[in-house]
Write a protein that holds these residues in place. Structure first.
Motif, short mmCIF file in Angstrom:
data_model
loop_
_atom_site.label_atom_id
_atom_site.label_comp_id
_atom_site.label_asym_id
_atom_site.label_seq_id
_atom_site.Cartn_x
_atom_site.Cartn_y
_atom_site.Cartn_z
N ASP A 193 -0.74 19.84 -8.96
CA ASP A 193 -0.81 19.10 -7.70
C ASP A 193 -0.85 17.59 -7.97
OD1 ASP A 193 -1.54 19.42 -4.60
OD2 ASP A 193 -2.73 17.78 -5.43
N ILE A 194 -0.15 16.82 -7.12
CA ILE A 194 -0.09 15.35 -7.26
C ILE A 194 -0.53 14.71 -5.95
CG2 ILE A 194 1.41 13.34 -7.59
CD1 ILE A 194 3.17 15.05 -9.36
N THR A 195 -1.58 13.92 -5.99
CA THR A 195 -2.03 13.13 -4.84
C THR A 195 -2.57 11.81 -5.38
OG1 THR A 195 -2.67 15.12 -3.62
CG2 THR A 195 -3.51 13.02 -2.80
N PHE A 246 0.85 -1.21 0.00
CA PHE A 246 0.00 0.00 0.00
C PHE A 246 0.88 1.26 0.00
CE2 PHE A 246 -2.38 -3.36 2.15
CZ PHE A 246 -3.54 -3.37 1.40
N TYR A 247 0.47 2.23 -0.78
CA TYR A 247 1.27 3.46 -0.85
C TYR A 247 0.36 4.69 -0.91
CZ TYR A 247 0.13 3.84 -5.83
OH TYR A 247 -0.55 3.98 -7.02
N TYR A 248 0.96 5.82 -0.55
CA TYR A 248 0.32 7.14 -0.66
C TYR A 248 1.41 8.15 -1.00
CZ TYR A 248 -1.54 11.65 0.84
OH TYR A 248 -1.91 12.97 0.89
N VAL A 249 1.18 8.93 -2.04
CA VAL A 249 2.16 9.95 -2.42
C VAL A 249 1.45 11.29 -2.59
CG1 VAL A 249 3.80 8.38 -3.53
CG2 VAL A 249 1.93 9.33 -4.87
N GLN A 288 2.92 16.40 -14.30
CA GLN A 288 1.94 15.78 -13.38
C GLN A 288 1.22 14.63 -14.06
OE1 GLN A 288 -1.85 17.00 -13.49
NE2 GLN A 288 -2.28 17.15 -11.28
N ARG A 289 0.71 14.88 -15.27
CA ARG A 289 -0.03 13.84 -15.99
C ARG A 289 0.87 12.65 -16.31
NH1 ARG A 289 -2.15 18.42 -18.62
NH2 ARG A 289 -0.75 18.08 -20.41
N SER A 290 2.11 12.94 -16.67
CA SER A 290 3.04 11.86 -17.01
C SER A 290 3.29 10.94 -15.81
CB SER A 290 4.37 12.45 -17.50
OG SER A 290 5.31 11.43 -17.71
N PHE A 291 3.52 11.54 -14.65
CA PHE A 291 3.78 10.72 -13.46
C PHE A 291 2.55 9.91 -13.05
CE2 PHE A 291 3.49 10.25 -8.83
CZ PHE A 291 4.58 9.41 -8.63
N LEU A 292 1.37 10.54 -13.05
CA LEU A 292 0.15 9.83 -12.65
C LEU A 292 -0.16 8.67 -13.59
CD1 LEU A 292 -2.19 12.79 -11.56
CD2 LEU A 292 -0.93 11.18 -10.10
N PRO A 330 -10.42 13.89 -5.59
CA PRO A 330 -10.75 15.15 -6.29
C PRO A 330 -9.98 16.33 -5.68
CG PRO A 330 -12.73 14.04 -5.45
CD PRO A 330 -11.57 13.27 -4.96
N LEU A 331 -9.51 17.20 -6.52
CA LEU A 331 -8.75 18.36 -6.06
C LEU A 331 -9.69 19.53 -5.75
CD1 LEU A 331 -5.82 18.29 -8.63
CD2 LEU A 331 -5.82 17.44 -6.28
N PRO A 332 -9.33 20.37 -4.79
CA PRO A 332 -10.13 21.57 -4.53
C PRO A 332 -10.16 22.48 -5.75
CG PRO A 332 -8.55 21.15 -2.76
CD PRO A 332 -8.19 20.21 -3.88
#
Length: 337
Positions: free
Chosen positions: A223-225, A183-186, A196-200, A214-216
């Protein structure tokens, strides 16, 4: 004279008036009454038999009646007569299960002699190795303790190596958590939306149950979550094959420190482990912390997975503090007496 005759006639009439009337018997009514009495007696008898049968089927045959009631009747109501539990036939005694007690004792002695005559090779040959060790197991929670330890080491090394190579140069992380088994969270930020899109997209391809909350409305497009389960590949479950004996624990911790120093990492928190007792073995858990660059941590994780040091990593929690990365790591050692 006339008076006397009148008195006599009056007395005769009085006697005739006091005579009881003759009772005439109704034959039909008498027959019906007899049938009712017979039915009542029959019902009472049946009820008594049923009640008696229920009693002895539950509580057994009373001592006073043992040996008197017919066996078919007892079999019908499911009762057992203790006096018939063992019947004598000739010189041998038979049990209710059939067969003589002498024959059963002889068979038991023969079984004992046969078991004692078996060799170790014959005993082992009767065991199916797959019942004890199934190489096709794929679920982490079905692994043996040492297999879990081997999996942990490989999983964290693969995840940190992925982040080190897949994240674009302009992507930075403020939080990164990896917990066994996968399990991970970044959370981080990139310099431009394309990074951002490339990493996700890259982390999604190596994940299960991948999610991005969802982002605010006012959140930047960079932003990356993300969180999910990392796909761990080609794990050697026999990387750790032996437990650490309690007399070897100090040397094992010393080897761990030397491996960390070789990768420019200095631990703190190896002095007071928490101990969980599982009967056969104990789990020593160390909550260590250190400050290091991400490449140094990644190199240490890979070196640990490839080393003979019998230490696993159960959880890694990384946070960016100013320009340095603060790492909190839970390590585990499985110890036997």
């Amino acid at each position: 004279m006339i008076r006397l005759n009148l008195i006599e006639a009056a007395e005769k009439a009085s006697l005739l008036d006091n005579v009881n009337p003759v009772h005439v018997t109704d034959i039909v009514a008498q027959g019906k009454s007899s049938k009712k009495k017979a039915i009542t007696v029959l019902v009472a008898a049946v009820f008594a038999v049923v009640a008696f049968s229920c009693f002895i089927s539950v509580f057994g045959v009373p001592k006073q009646l043992q040996g008197l009631l017919p066996e078919p009747y007892l079999d019908l109501i499911g009762a057992e007569d203790p006096s018939r539990a063992a019947l004598t036939l000739g010189s041998g005694r038979t049990t209710t299960a059939g067969g003589s007690l002498e024959a059963q004792a002889a068979a038991a002695d023969a079984a004992i002699k046969q078991r004692e005559s078996l060799t170790v090779k014959q005993v082992v040959g009767e065991i199916n190795p797959q019942a004890l060790y199934n190489n096709n197991r794929k679920d982490f929670f079905s692994f043996l303790p040492l297999e879990k330890l081997s999996f942990q080491r490989s999983a964290i090394a693969q995840f940190l190596s992925f982040l080190n190579t897949a994240a674009p140069d302009d992507v930075g992380f403020s939080d990164c958590v990896f917990q066994s088994p996968n399990f991970y969270y970044v959370r981080g930020v990139s310099a431009k939306p394309t990074s951002q899109r490339s990493f996700l997209e890259r982390i999604k391809t190596v994940s299960e149950n991948f999610k991005t909350p969802p982002l605010p409305e006012n959140a930047p497009a960079t932003d990356i979550t993300a969180f999910g389960q990392f796909n761990v590949q080609n794990v050697k479950l026999d990387a750790v094959t032996t437990f650490v004996h309690s007399a070897e624990l100090a040397e094992e911790i010393k080897a761990l420190k030397e491996l960390a120093v070789a990768n420019k990492i200095t631990f703190s928190g190896l002095e007071k482990p928490s101990v969980e007792d599982f009967g056969v073995y104990k789990r020593y858990a160390y909550q260590v912390s250190f400050i290091a660059d991400f490449p140094q941590l990644q190199q240490f994780a890979v070196a640990l997975a490839e080393s003979k040091v019998r230490v696993g990593i159960q959880k890694v929690d990384l946070k960016l503090v100013k320009r340095d990365m603060q790492a909190s790591v839970r390590m585990e050692v499985l110890v036997v007496p």
